[in-house]
Design a protein around this motif. Structure first.
Motif, mmCIF file in Angstrom:
data_model
loop_
_atom_site.group_PDB
_atom_site.id
_atom_site.type_symbol
_atom_site.label_atom_id
_atom_site.label_comp_id
_atom_site.label_asym_id
_atom_site.label_seq_id
_atom_site.Cartn_x
_atom_site.Cartn_y
_atom_site.Cartn_z
ATOM 1 N N VAL A 98 0.872 -1.155 0.010
ATOM 2 C CA VAL A 98 -0.040 0.102 0.086
ATOM 3 C C VAL A 98 0.773 1.295 -0.060
ATOM 4 O O VAL A 98 2.011 1.146 0.385
ATOM 5 N N GLU A 99 0.326 2.462 -0.293
ATOM 6 C CA GLU A 99 1.097 3.362 -0.519
ATOM 7 C C GLU A 99 1.045 4.337 1.090
ATOM 8 O O GLU A 99 2.088 4.882 1.417
ATOM 9 N N ARG A 100 -0.090 4.247 1.625
ATOM 10 C CA ARG A 100 0.082 4.960 3.155
ATOM 11 C C ARG A 100 -0.614 3.929 4.041
ATOM 12 O O ARG A 100 -1.446 3.132 3.771
ATOM 13 N N LEU A 101 -0.048 4.069 5.083
ATOM 14 C CA LEU A 101 -0.723 2.984 6.195
ATOM 15 C C LEU A 101 -0.188 3.563 7.504
ATOM 16 O O LEU A 101 0.833 4.153 7.929
ATOM 17 N N GLY A 102 -1.450 3.375 8.495
ATOM 18 C CA GLY A 102 -1.274 3.352 9.987
ATOM 19 C C GLY A 102 -2.023 2.487 10.404
ATOM 20 O O GLY A 102 -2.959 1.703 9.921
ATOM 21 N N PHE A 103 -1.648 2.050 11.927
ATOM 22 C CA PHE A 103 -2.204 0.982 12.389
ATOM 23 C C PHE A 103 -2.133 1.087 13.970
ATOM 24 O O PHE A 103 -1.667 2.080 14.674
ATOM 25 N N LEU A 104 -3.295 0.542 14.664
ATOM 26 C CA LEU A 104 -3.322 0.517 16.013
ATOM 27 C C LEU A 104 -4.301 -0.684 16.499
ATOM 28 O O LEU A 104 -4.773 -1.418 15.613
ATOM 29 N N GLU A 105 -4.352 -1.152 17.759
ATOM 30 C CA GLU A 105 -5.050 -2.275 18.344
ATOM 31 C C GLU A 105 -6.334 -1.785 18.415
ATOM 32 O O GLU A 105 -6.723 -0.788 18.912
ATOM 33 N N ALA A 106 -7.314 -2.667 17.777
ATOM 34 C CA ALA A 106 -8.662 -2.624 18.007
ATOM 35 C C ALA A 106 -9.175 -3.186 19.345
ATOM 36 O O ALA A 106 -8.331 -3.951 19.944
ATOM 37 N N PRO A 107 -10.159 -2.373 19.902
ATOM 38 C CA PRO A 107 -10.564 -2.962 21.340
ATOM 39 C C PRO A 107 -11.033 -4.394 21.357
ATOM 40 O O PRO A 107 -10.678 -5.229 22.378
ATOM 41 N N TRP A 108 -11.373 -5.001 20.210
ATOM 42 C CA TRP A 108 -11.569 -6.423 19.941
ATOM 43 C C TRP A 108 -10.526 -7.382 19.813
ATOM 44 O O TRP A 108 -10.741 -8.468 19.656
ATOM 45 N N GLY A 109 -9.243 -6.652 19.619
ATOM 46 C CA GLY A 109 -8.033 -7.599 19.580
ATOM 47 C C GLY A 109 -7.133 -7.502 18.344
ATOM 48 O O GLY A 109 -6.124 -6.803 18.521
ATOM 49 N N PRO A 110 -7.433 -8.070 17.290
ATOM 50 C CA PRO A 110 -6.588 -7.672 16.052
ATOM 51 C C PRO A 110 -6.069 -6.412 15.773
ATOM 52 O O PRO A 110 -7.024 -5.360 16.273
ATOM 53 N N ARG A 111 -5.063 -6.104 15.062
ATOM 54 C CA ARG A 111 -4.714 -4.752 14.795
ATOM 55 C C ARG A 111 -5.466 -4.375 13.630
ATOM 56 O O ARG A 111 -5.790 -4.967 12.721
ATOM 57 N N VAL A 112 -6.136 -3.089 13.813
ATOM 58 C CA VAL A 112 -6.586 -2.423 12.484
ATOM 59 C C VAL A 112 -5.741 -1.581 11.714
ATOM 60 O O VAL A 112 -5.106 -0.808 12.482
ATOM 61 N N GLU A 113 -5.654 -1.829 10.548
ATOM 62 C CA GLU A 113 -4.820 -0.930 9.842
ATOM 63 C C GLU A 113 -5.633 -0.173 8.760
ATOM 64 O O GLU A 113 -6.895 -0.550 8.415
ATOM 65 N N VAL A 114 -5.082 1.188 8.593
ATOM 66 C CA VAL A 114 -5.771 2.217 7.855
ATOM 67 C C VAL A 114 -5.143 2.369 6.518
ATOM 68 O O VAL A 114 -3.806 3.006 6.746
ATOM 69 N N ALA A 115 -5.366 1.886 5.556
ATOM 70 C CA ALA A 115 -4.494 2.213 4.406
ATOM 71 C C ALA A 115 -4.971 2.717 3.294
ATOM 72 O O ALA A 115 -6.272 3.273 3.235
ATOM 73 N N HIS A 116 -4.276 3.119 2.312
ATOM 74 C CA HIS A 116 -4.513 3.811 1.153
ATOM 75 C C HIS A 116 -3.459 3.151 -0.089
ATOM 76 O O HIS A 116 -1.948 3.108 0.098
ATOM 77 N N GLY A 117 -4.118 3.033 -1.342
ATOM 78 C CA GLY A 117 -3.334 2.688 -2.453
ATOM 79 C C GLY A 117 -2.907 1.307 -2.529
ATOM 80 O O GLY A 117 -1.961 0.787 -2.910
ATOM 81 N N LEU A 118 -3.656 0.116 -2.121
ATOM 82 C CA LEU A 118 -3.531 -1.127 -2.017
ATOM 83 C C LEU A 118 -3.257 -1.391 -3.712
ATOM 84 O O LEU A 118 -3.984 -1.252 -4.748
ATOM 85 N N ALA A 119 -2.010 -1.927 -3.735
ATOM 86 C CA ALA A 119 -1.521 -2.329 -5.159
ATOM 87 C C ALA A 119 -2.605 -3.434 -6.075
ATOM 88 O O ALA A 119 -3.286 -4.086 -5.317
ATOM 89 N N GLU A 120 -2.621 -3.266 -7.387
ATOM 90 C CA GLU A 120 -3.132 -4.223 -8.217
ATOM 91 C C GLU A 120 -2.448 -5.242 -8.371
ATOM 92 O O GLU A 120 -0.919 -5.042 -8.399
ATOM 93 N N ALA A 121 -2.891 -6.435 -8.837
ATOM 94 C CA ALA A 121 -2.100 -7.667 -9.115
ATOM 95 C C ALA A 121 -1.629 -7.658 -10.803
ATOM 96 O O ALA A 121 -2.072 -6.752 -11.392
ATOM 97 N N GLU A 122 -0.482 -8.271 -10.825
ATOM 98 C CA GLU A 122 0.095 -8.270 -12.231
ATOM 99 C C GLU A 122 -0.958 -8.719 -13.130
ATOM 100 O O GLU A 122 -0.825 -8.343 -14.461
#
Ligand SMILES: [Fe+2]
Length: 294
Positions: A98-122
């Motif tokens: 991805v082009e941009r990424l921030g992350f933090l722990e969700a209250p329910w457990g797993p990490r929540v990531e906020v992304a932008h620009g997820l790449a396309e497959a070839e």
């Protein structure tokens, strides 16, 4: 705004990555992604990221912002609501494709990531077993459902922080004296990208299921046949939910948490005003099934 976020990807840790990968490919109909142990259901480079380990649960869940402005707005909203993010390094963002990424722990457990620009497959997307493909355009990868004892705190995180809106909720007695409450949240026209169930105690698995939606109704049937033929546990047979009106079934993955394969869910529109209680999970069906004894 409706459409600012989509469910982008899900990270899971499973005890047997090879068996889990075979399940995603042969039963669900996903195709390999851009790296070993990644899978996808559309043109994006990856939608499921698998690591091998003992937990058999989700490790991270990624939401993709539709624009750099939407990414900044989401990060700012989380921080304003009291949930500061870690800003990823370039290497960490590259590792997620991805082009941009921030992350933090969700209250329910797993990490929540906020992304932008997820790449396309070839390569363009084509699944040998899901001829009609998956519904993702403008709606994201699918949906994920977690159980948590931190129900109210998670609700605050999701609505005030991430900025998802509650679509509706289910409150029902599933057995004498046992109440089930599930809240459904949307961020684009998909009825819910995330749902949370109130857990009475800490569950061994927080991830209940992930859902992928197929474009052709018959592809639900073909997936059901593949699951049946493979001897998978059909946790819930074919049925329809009353709130999202999804026609679907649930198959247990080799890691225990389930995958819902569905079709035909109704859409949320701007200005949604149907946030109401449903008193049952299914309009019909969704019974647990067992293969007949030969
Ligand atoms: Fe679901």
């Amino acid at each position: 705004m409706l459409g600012d976020l989509q469910l982008a990807y899900l990270g899971v840790e499973v005890p047997d990555a090879a068996a889990f990968g075979d399940f995603l490919t042969d039963v669900v109909g996903l195709v390999p992604g851009d790296d070993p142990c990644t899978w996808r259901n559309d043109r994006k480079a990856r939608r499921v990221v698998v690591t091998e380990g003992p937990s058999a649960d989700a490790t991270f869940v990624g939401f993709e912002a539709a624009s750099p402005d939407a990414w900044t707005a989401t990060v700012d909203r989380l921080e304003d609501a009291g949930y500061p993010l870690m800003h990823a390094t370039e290497e960490q963002a590259d590792a997620r494709r991805v082009e941009r990424l921030g992350f933090l722990e969700a209250p329910w457990g797993p990490r929540v990531e906020v992304a932008h620009g997820l790449a396309e497959a070839e390569q363009p997307f084509a699944s040998p077993s899901v001829a009609g493909g998956f519904v993702t355009e403008g709606k994201g990868f699918g949906h994920v459902v977690f159980g948590t004892t931190a129900f109210e705190e998670s609700h605050h995180f999701v609505t005030e922080g991430l900025g998802l809106r509650q679509t509706d909720w289910v409150e029902t007695e599933i057995a004498a004296g046992i109440e089930l409450e599930i809240r459904f949240y949307h961020c684009n026209p998909r009825h819910h990208s995330l749902a949370l169930a109130r857990a009475p105690f800490d569950l061994p698995q927080r991830l209940h299921h992930l859902m992928v939606e197929v474009a052709d109704r018959d592809d639900v049937g073909y997936a059901f046949d593949r699951a049946w033929k493979a001897g998978c546990v059909i946790a819930s047979g074919l049925g329809r939910h009353p709130n999202d009106e999804m026609f679907s079934f649930y198959v247990a993955s080799p890691a225990g948490f389930q995958v819902e394969v569905g079709h035909g869910a109704r859409l949320v529109t701007e200005g949604w005003d149907q946030n109401r209680r449903y008193d049952r999970i299914s309009t019909w069906g969704h019974q647990p099934l067992q293969p007949a004894i030969a």
